[in-house]
Design a protein around this motif. Sequence first.
Motif, PDB file in Angstrom:
ATOM      1  N   LEU A 372     -13.190 -24.768 -50.379  1.00 44.44           N
ATOM      2  CA  LEU A 372     -12.646 -23.946 -51.453  1.00 44.44           C
ATOM      3  C   LEU A 372     -13.005 -22.483 -51.237  1.00 44.44           C
ATOM      4  N   LEU A 373     -14.256 -22.197 -50.931  1.00 45.35           N
ATOM      5  CA  LEU A 373     -14.671 -20.801 -50.715  1.00 45.35           C
ATOM      6  C   LEU A 373     -13.963 -20.206 -49.507  1.00 45.35           C
ATOM      7  N   ALA A 374     -13.802 -20.990 -48.450  1.00 46.90           N
ATOM      8  CA  ALA A 374     -13.081 -20.496 -47.276  1.00 46.90           C
ATOM      9  C   ALA A 374     -11.630 -20.184 -47.620  1.00 46.90           C
ATOM     10  N   SER A 375     -11.011 -21.023 -48.443  1.00 46.90           N
ATOM     11  CA  SER A 375      -9.618 -20.803 -48.825  1.00 46.90           C
ATOM     12  C   SER A 375      -9.435 -19.538 -49.644  1.00 46.90           C
ATOM     13  N   LEU A 376     -10.488 -19.113 -50.309  1.00 48.81           N
ATOM     14  CA  LEU A 376     -10.437 -17.894 -51.116  1.00 48.81           C
ATOM     15  C   LEU A 376     -10.742 -16.646 -50.286  1.00 48.81           C
TER      16      LEU A 376
END
Length: 424
Positions: A372-376
């Motif tokens: 999730l953090l990488a996608s953001l």
Amino acid sequence: MSTTADRARWAAAALALALALTGCSGPSAVPDDGAPSRTPVQEIPLPAGVTYRETVRKLDGKQPSHVRILTIHPDAQVRVAGAHGSSLARAETVRAMAGTAGALAAVNASYFDISGGKNYGGYDGDPLGLYAEGGRVLSEATNGRPALLLGYVGDRLDARIQEVATRGEVLAQDGAREEVDGINRVPGRILGCGGVGGDRVDVTEVPMEEPYGGLCTDSGELVAFTGDWGERTPPGPPGSMEALLDADGRVMSVRKPAGGAVPQNGSTLYAIGTSTAWLRSHVEPGSDVVLSTVLNDTAGTPVFGAVDTAIGGRYRLLRAGAPALGDAASSTKKAPRTAAGVTADGTLLVVTVDGRAPGVDAGATLSQTAKLLASLGARDAIGLDGGGSTTMVVRGELRNSPREVEGEKVTERPVANVLALFDR
């Protein structure tokens, strides 16, 4: 070690999630069962450079979870900092601490000695691991674990994630030096120890030189207490000693046993076991002592750059855009999560994921949180305390749905401290 194929699959999953997250600035698509009513997201005023979003996504590809995202640009018209309640020894809710501090928004931050925990020591606000606020270290690091470091260069936020150790020392007026084992915690008892001094695993007495999540003990310790701890230091065992220092580091008096009032605007130096001999020999009323704590990287080099706030975590989620969980990547445990990430341009992301509400909020594994953090857009990311602690407050409103136990009503858990946004 991950292979090239593993990294490619992981990146593809993060990209898919990024595409799913686009256009998520509106209110949640699934109602929060048991949560309070909230102001529509588009009606929440925030300073330039700060955005707040809410969305619902299936982080595991099957079950929904509510996600809240604060995005703070380095030049945003806010300051980001840690804050604690009236006493480090006592926990308070995120909403209470944000209100007292005058914060625009806040999330829970440090792990802490939660009441009811297996090794609870009686002080439920005690941060576990590194915590620094206003440029002062108020809790020593679990050496080698990652931390979110925040400072300012002019008015520009410098946010980074780095593995950190602390080294504390006291210098007596006669030139004698001694290691300070801890800051603002019960001497002799180290929950989440990091191999400082003579730490030993509580049950086995095996020396512990690596970061460890359980309880360690050390029969001979020197611990510093600041006024942030509270009005009184813990009652000391027989033979303990405590030097009371004024605001300038001058020794006002020495008491035996240790434990009692902290001098107004002052601090104390608290010794048990073998450390009492050093205190007795080198610290006396009227003399001066200098206490210092240095933040070092894992190579022992002082951390570069300004550090106004430091919040230790247990897991690094991302390093330079790649997954960094190591053995923890295989964990299948889903839980509410609080995490922070830093993008390539220095933007700070503060994210919560709700859980423990079947059919409404599934929570996330550590690996799902990293994706999730990488996608953001995060290049580096860290997990902060989660579970029932996960709380997001914006403009005085509870925005998420914290739950202590699966299926139970929304409950705001008292926690140790917060990561907060303030008007500049």
